[in-house]
Every structure is written in C-alpha cells, then in structure tokens.
Design a protein around this motif. Structure first.
Motif, PDB file in Angstrom:
ATOM      1  N   ASP A  35     -47.481 -52.689 -55.784  1.00  0.00           N
ATOM      2  CA  ASP A  35     -46.505 -53.002 -56.838  1.00  0.00           C
ATOM      3  C   ASP A  35     -45.207 -53.555 -56.247  1.00  0.00           C
ATOM      4  OD1 ASP A  35     -45.689 -52.604 -59.791  1.00  0.00           O
ATOM      5  OD2 ASP A  35     -44.077 -51.618 -58.678  1.00  0.00           O
ATOM      6  N   LYS A  75     -50.252 -29.989 -57.357  1.00  0.00           N
ATOM      7  CA  LYS A  75     -51.578 -29.618 -56.821  1.00  0.00           C
ATOM      8  C   LYS A  75     -52.592 -30.735 -57.045  1.00  0.00           C
ATOM      9  CE  LYS A  75     -51.199 -24.582 -57.090  1.00  0.00           C
ATOM     10  NZ  LYS A  75     -51.606 -23.370 -57.840  1.00  0.00           N
ATOM     11  N   SER A  76     -52.412 -31.498 -58.132  1.00  0.00           N
ATOM     12  CA  SER A  76     -53.357 -32.587 -58.409  1.00  0.00           C
ATOM     13  C   SER A  76     -53.259 -33.682 -57.348  1.00  0.00           C
ATOM     14  CB  SER A  76     -53.102 -33.182 -59.793  1.00  0.00           C
ATOM     15  OG  SER A  76     -51.960 -34.021 -59.774  1.00  0.00           O
ATOM     16  N   LEU A  77     -52.187 -33.643 -56.550  1.00  0.00           N
ATOM     17  CA  LEU A  77     -52.033 -34.612 -55.461  1.00  0.00           C
ATOM     18  C   LEU A  77     -52.193 -33.943 -54.097  1.00  0.00           C
ATOM     19  CD1 LEU A  77     -49.011 -36.615 -56.940  1.00  0.00           C
ATOM     20  CD2 LEU A  77     -51.379 -37.361 -56.818  1.00  0.00           C
ATOM     21  N   GLY A  78     -52.692 -32.729 -54.100  1.00  0.00           N
ATOM     22  CA  GLY A  78     -52.965 -32.018 -52.847  1.00  0.00           C
ATOM     23  C   GLY A  78     -51.718 -31.630 -52.067  1.00  0.00           C
ATOM     24  N   TYR A 112     -42.801 -47.045 -72.616  1.00  0.00           N
ATOM     25  CA  TYR A 112     -43.484 -47.776 -73.676  1.00  0.00           C
ATOM     26  C   TYR A 112     -44.962 -47.442 -73.562  1.00  0.00           C
ATOM     27  CZ  TYR A 112     -45.082 -51.647 -76.593  1.00  0.00           C
ATOM     28  OH  TYR A 112     -45.676 -52.404 -77.576  1.00  0.00           O
ATOM     29  N   TRP A 156     -45.433 -41.799 -60.225  1.00  0.00           N
ATOM     30  CA  TRP A 156     -46.413 -42.891 -60.344  1.00  0.00           C
ATOM     31  C   TRP A 156     -47.759 -42.365 -60.855  1.00  0.00           C
ATOM     32  CZ3 TRP A 156     -45.723 -48.152 -59.358  1.00  0.00           C
ATOM     33  CH2 TRP A 156     -46.897 -48.919 -59.406  1.00  0.00           C
ATOM     34  N   GLN A 199     -60.001 -28.942 -54.439  1.00  0.00           N
ATOM     35  CA  GLN A 199     -58.882 -29.490 -55.227  1.00  0.00           C
ATOM     36  C   GLN A 199     -57.905 -30.238 -54.309  1.00  0.00           C
ATOM     37  OE1 GLN A 199     -56.120 -26.605 -56.901  1.00  0.00           O
ATOM     38  NE2 GLN A 199     -56.091 -27.704 -58.834  1.00  0.00           N
ATOM     39  N   GLN A 200     -57.688 -29.673 -53.133  1.00  0.00           N
ATOM     40  CA  GLN A 200     -56.740 -30.305 -52.210  1.00  0.00           C
ATOM     41  C   GLN A 200     -57.282 -31.631 -51.668  1.00  0.00           C
ATOM     42  OE1 GLN A 200     -55.885 -28.492 -48.528  1.00  0.00           O
ATOM     43  NE2 GLN A 200     -54.002 -29.655 -48.293  1.00  0.00           N
ATOM     44  N   ARG A 259     -56.285 -38.762 -54.075  1.00  0.00           N
ATOM     45  CA  ARG A 259     -55.562 -39.345 -55.210  1.00  0.00           C
ATOM     46  C   ARG A 259     -54.179 -39.808 -54.768  1.00  0.00           C
ATOM     47  NH1 ARG A 259     -53.303 -36.599 -60.035  1.00  0.00           N
ATOM     48  NH2 ARG A 259     -53.014 -38.309 -61.490  1.00  0.00           N
ATOM     49  N   LEU A 260     -53.526 -38.991 -53.936  1.00  0.00           N
ATOM     50  CA  LEU A 260     -52.187 -39.336 -53.442  1.00  0.00           C
ATOM     51  C   LEU A 260     -52.234 -40.624 -52.601  1.00  0.00           C
ATOM     52  CD1 LEU A 260     -49.193 -38.546 -53.184  1.00  0.00           C
ATOM     53  CD2 LEU A 260     -49.802 -37.104 -51.244  1.00  0.00           C
ATOM     54  N   ARG A 279     -46.653 -45.927 -70.166  1.00  0.00           N
ATOM     55  CA  ARG A 279     -45.996 -46.330 -68.914  1.00  0.00           C
ATOM     56  C   ARG A 279     -44.488 -46.200 -69.051  1.00  0.00           C
ATOM     57  NH1 ARG A 279     -46.897 -51.898 -67.900  1.00  0.00           N
ATOM     58  NH2 ARG A 279     -46.013 -51.569 -65.840  1.00  0.00           N
ATOM     59  N   GLU A 300     -51.255 -48.074 -54.527  1.00  0.00           N
ATOM     60  CA  GLU A 300     -50.837 -48.795 -55.745  1.00  0.00           C
ATOM     61  C   GLU A 300     -49.336 -49.082 -55.714  1.00  0.00           C
ATOM     62  OE1 GLU A 300     -54.119 -46.777 -58.787  1.00  0.00           O
ATOM     63  OE2 GLU A 300     -51.982 -46.415 -59.085  1.00  0.00           O
ATOM     64  N   MET A 301     -48.553 -48.113 -55.256  1.00  0.00           N
ATOM     65  CA  MET A 301     -47.095 -48.295 -55.187  1.00  0.00           C
ATOM     66  C   MET A 301     -46.746 -49.415 -54.212  1.00  0.00           C
ATOM     67  SD  MET A 301     -45.949 -44.298 -55.178  1.00  0.00           S
ATOM     68  CE  MET A 301     -44.198 -44.500 -54.962  1.00  0.00           C
ATOM     69  N   LEU A 319     -42.371 -53.261 -68.821  1.00  0.00           N
ATOM     70  CA  LEU A 319     -43.321 -52.350 -69.460  1.00  0.00           C
ATOM     71  C   LEU A 319     -44.164 -53.043 -70.529  1.00  0.00           C
ATOM     72  CD1 LEU A 319     -40.952 -49.274 -69.892  1.00  0.00           C
ATOM     73  CD2 LEU A 319     -42.942 -49.388 -68.385  1.00  0.00           C
ATOM     74  N   VAL A 347     -52.481 -43.460 -54.973  1.00  0.00           N
ATOM     75  CA  VAL A 347     -51.178 -43.673 -55.626  1.00  0.00           C
ATOM     76  C   VAL A 347     -50.258 -44.461 -54.697  1.00  0.00           C
ATOM     77  CG1 VAL A 347     -49.044 -42.428 -56.241  1.00  0.00           C
ATOM     78  CG2 VAL A 347     -51.215 -41.718 -57.225  1.00  0.00           C
ATOM     79  N   ARG A 348     -50.233 -44.074 -53.425  1.00  0.00           N
ATOM     80  CA  ARG A 348     -49.340 -44.756 -52.471  1.00  0.00           C
ATOM     81  C   ARG A 348     -49.766 -46.208 -52.262  1.00  0.00           C
ATOM     82  NH1 ARG A 348     -48.463 -39.487 -48.948  1.00  0.00           N
ATOM     83  NH2 ARG A 348     -46.513 -38.831 -49.890  1.00  0.00           N
ATOM     84  N   GLY A 388     -57.055 -34.100 -54.380  1.00  0.00           N
ATOM     85  CA  GLY A 388     -55.638 -34.424 -54.581  1.00  0.00           C
ATOM     86  C   GLY A 388     -55.111 -35.360 -53.511  1.00  0.00           C
ATOM     87  N   ARG A 389     -55.465 -35.103 -52.273  1.00  0.00           N
ATOM     88  CA  ARG A 389     -54.968 -35.959 -51.178  1.00  0.00           C
ATOM     89  C   ARG A 389     -55.537 -37.374 -51.294  1.00  0.00           C
ATOM     90  NH1 ARG A 389     -51.894 -33.549 -47.400  1.00  0.00           N
ATOM     91  NH2 ARG A 389     -51.877 -31.289 -47.448  1.00  0.00           N
TER      92      ARG A 389
END
Lengths: 144, 268
Positions: A76, B11-14, B49, B28, A58-59, A65-66, B52, A72-73, A132, A69-70, A62-63
């Motif tokens: 953006d 936890k979903s992001l570790g 909206y 995000w 899971q970790q 995924r993080l 998002r 993508e940020m 949005l 995410v970073r 998750g890492r």
C-alpha cells in the motif's frame, strides 16, 4: 497401492473415525470421565495440553496473518496518492455527513480531543474520503 | 478465561510480547490504515466508509500520545462503526467513570486503548516480577510497552493487584481519582491538596517528579478521623496543563480492612 485401493483405505479410516466419534458422543460426560479414569488418564492434564496445543496453533496462525498484514501494508505504501479536486471539499463532505444521518450507517467519523473547527483539516478529510471511495475521484460523491 | 476484544485482536496476530504490539498492523488487520500528519482541529480522527477506515494522528505529538491515539481510534472503529462522534479535550481521562458515565464512547475507546497497549495476558506475568508499585515500576513498564507513564499507572492500578490509588490534582483541586476494588471505598481522597503533601509542593513549587516515594501521614490525603493513625507512601509526578498525578500506596494492612458500615449504622 492403486488409486482404488487408496480410496478404499481412506473410506475405511473415515468409517472407523465416524464409529469412534459416534461412540464418544453417545456417552455422557460422567461416563467419559469414568472411562478415562479407569484407563489411568489424567483428564486435567489432557485438558491443559489441549489448551496449550490450541494456543500454539492460534499463535502460528496469528503470526502468519501478521506477516500477510505487513506485506499488504508495504504494498500500500508504494501506491501513488489519488489526485483530489479540492474546490468542492467543504460541500462534498457536508453532503456526505448529511446523507449519512438520513439514510445510511456507512460512514464513521470520530475526532479525539477536538479543539478547532473541522474545516481546518478539510483537505485531509477529503483525501481520506476519496481514498476510501466515499467520494469518487474529482469530487463527485460515489453514492450521489 | 475469556479474553477482552483488544486481547482477541492481538492474539489473532500471534502477539505475545510488549515489543510485538504493532498498532499500525493491528489497525490494518481490521480494515483501518494509520497515517501520521499534522492536524489542526484535533489530536486524532478516524474517517470510515463501509468496512474501511483511515486513522489520522497528529504527527507533532509525543510518541506515547500518538500511540494512545491510534489505539483509541481503533477502539472507536471496533465499537462505534457507523457513528459520528466528537471527543472534546475535557473528555480525555474519562477512564475511571468519575467524571463521565462508563458507557460514554470516549470511556469505551480509552478503555479499549489502555487494554490494547497494555494487554492483561502480556502484562500480568510481567507484573508478578514486581513486589511493590511505585513510579520506578511504572516507568519500567511504560518503557517496555511504549506507553505513557499516566496510561501505565492507570492500567497498573486498575489491575487490582496493588493496594494503591491514583489521584490527579490541578490548581483548583482534585480532577479525578482511581481506586481499585481491592482498596476499601471509605478511602476517598480530599478535594484539595494538603499543604503538607509532597504533591502540593510539586504542583505549586518544584514542578519536578519526586525521585523516591515519600512516607506521609494518611490524614494529609483523607479526611477521616482514623486516618491520623496511619502512614502511607506518596509519589508524585507533574502532568501537562498544570496538573500533578500522585500514586498513593497503602502499606498498613489495617487500612485495607473492609468495614461493615451497614451494621455499624444499624447499631446507632
């Protein structure tokens, strides 16, 4: 090994796997525990190890995924702001709010520790709804 | 043991350590972008909206308040998608359910924020290093988690691991209090501050945080005849808006004994 040979070997493994799983699922919990005890397996320890393995997996997921995410940020942040026609800001937002009450649950809005009038921050609210996609660029409501 | 919604999100992001709690990334990951900008009408807001959203937080606030606001709005996004809500200043601090119902959206968002910033699965192992709860403990943990001292104190008392209570007073009396389940409910703090309490001095005089917890008679805080038999520790720090927050810690085990009030009532 030839391609056919590999396929045959893989099929054999799948059949064996299915056989073991069928065998396991056909046993009651009590039977499984008894058999494990007879084979000297500490079921509690296996459970703890399994839980740890799950948490490790899971970790790792998750890492990853993080990190995504970073990334993508960061992408953006490079985007240019969308130009907004502010002339009809008040009426546009009011129209969206009114329609939201009537016909949809697409809109969310909450303000923490509100002390002033919504109109004081109307420019920012309009920017957000444009970004949005709730209001089309140029002040036209997307769903109008 | 099942995790709460904020914990599942982390936890979903570790995330496993306090310094890894990146709220912008957490937001995000569920479709909400965080922007810091000057706001005139509120401290923070969320505009959403579909799936998002944009969370805006007043850039002129203290870092810890900004952090709590982001977490609060993530809470709204998690639980109140598709709703139009306004939280007034008077709703802030509604975590304990003493002024507001436990189902108020602000309570839900505050509770979510508290658990997101100070998640149990990271906090509990750290708490085991501390034997007693005092403002030094609160300060160390709040620094590690980049949380305000007030939010941290609330979370630590809520953890139910310490015989302690939080009481907030303003110039017109008690504003709220927080008592964990491990403290018997006969210990109900008085409405008004006792003139002998250090909190009284802090509120009406020094306005300074007490350096150390001070021992004080329990009857300065509780209007019960048995209270004059006990002593406890009081540790106060000032809050904005002319309020003080006091951490009361119970050291006498007798005070923590549960009384069977129903039986004594029947005997009468």
């Amino acid at each position: 090994m030839t391609t056919d040979g590999k396929k045959a070997a893989r099929d054999q493994v799948v059949r064996m796997d299915n056989l073991i799983m069928d065998d396991l699922f056909s046993m009651s919990d009590e039977e499984l525990l008894r058999e494990a005890a007879e084979n000297g397996i500490d079921v509690a320890a296996v459970g703890v190890e399994g839980q740890k393995a799950f948490e490790r997996a899971q970790q790792i997921v998750g890492r990853n995924r993080l990190a995504l995410v970073r990334q993508e940020m960061s992408e953006d942040e490079k985007k240019s702001p969308i130009p907004v026609d502010r002339e009809k800001a008040q009426s546009e937002v009011n129209a969206i709010l009114a329609r939201n009450r009537e016909m949809s649950k697409k809109l969310t809005m909450a303000a923490r520790n509100e002390a002033g009038e919504l109109s004081d921050d109307m420019d920012g609210i309009l920017d957000d709804f444009v970004e949005l996609g709730a209001i089309a660029q140029g002040g036209k409501d997307k769903d109008a | 043991m099942s995790s709460s919604a904020p914990e599942r999100l982390l936890k979903s992001l570790g995330i496993e350590r306090p310094e890894e709690i990146d709220l912008e990334a957490v937001a995000w990951s569920i479709g909400a972008k965080v922007k810091y900008r000057p706001l005139k009408s509120c401290e923070a807001r969320i505009c959403g909206y579909g799936d998002r959203a944009i969370i805006s937080v007043d850039s002129n606030r203290m870092p810890q308040r900004k952090r709590f606001s982001v977490a609060h709005e993530i809470g709204h996004w998690t639980y109140h998608k598709g709703q139009l809500l306004v939280c007034r200043a008077s709703d802030i601090g509604s975590f304990g359910g003493f002024r507001k119902g436990a189902v108020s959206p602000e309570f839900v968002a505050d509770q979510f924020a508290s658990e997101l910033i100070l998640p149990s699965y990271i906090l509990t192992p750290i708490l085991k290093q501390f034997k007693a709860l005092n403002l030094k403990t609160v300060g160390e943990i709040s620094t590690a988690f980049k949380a305000s001292k007030t939010a941290t104190a609330i979370r630590l008392v809520q953890s139910n691991q310490f015989h302690a209570m939080l009481v907030c007073h303003g110039r017109n009396g008690r504003r709220w209090f927080l008592r964990p389940p491990c403290v018997p409910d006969r210990w109900f703090p008085q409405d008004d501050l006792d003139r002998d309490s250090y909190a009284f001095d802090t509120l009406f005089g020094s306005k300074q945080e007490q350096v150390h917890p001070r021992k004080i008679g329990a009857d300065a805080w509780f209007d019960r005849s048995e209270a004059n038999r006990y002593e406890m520790f009081e540790h106060t720090f000032p809050l904005p808006n002319d309020e003080v927050l006091t951490l009361l810690t119970f050291t006498d085990e007798e005070m923590m004994e549960e009384w069977d009030t129903s039986r004594s009532f029947r005997r009468r």
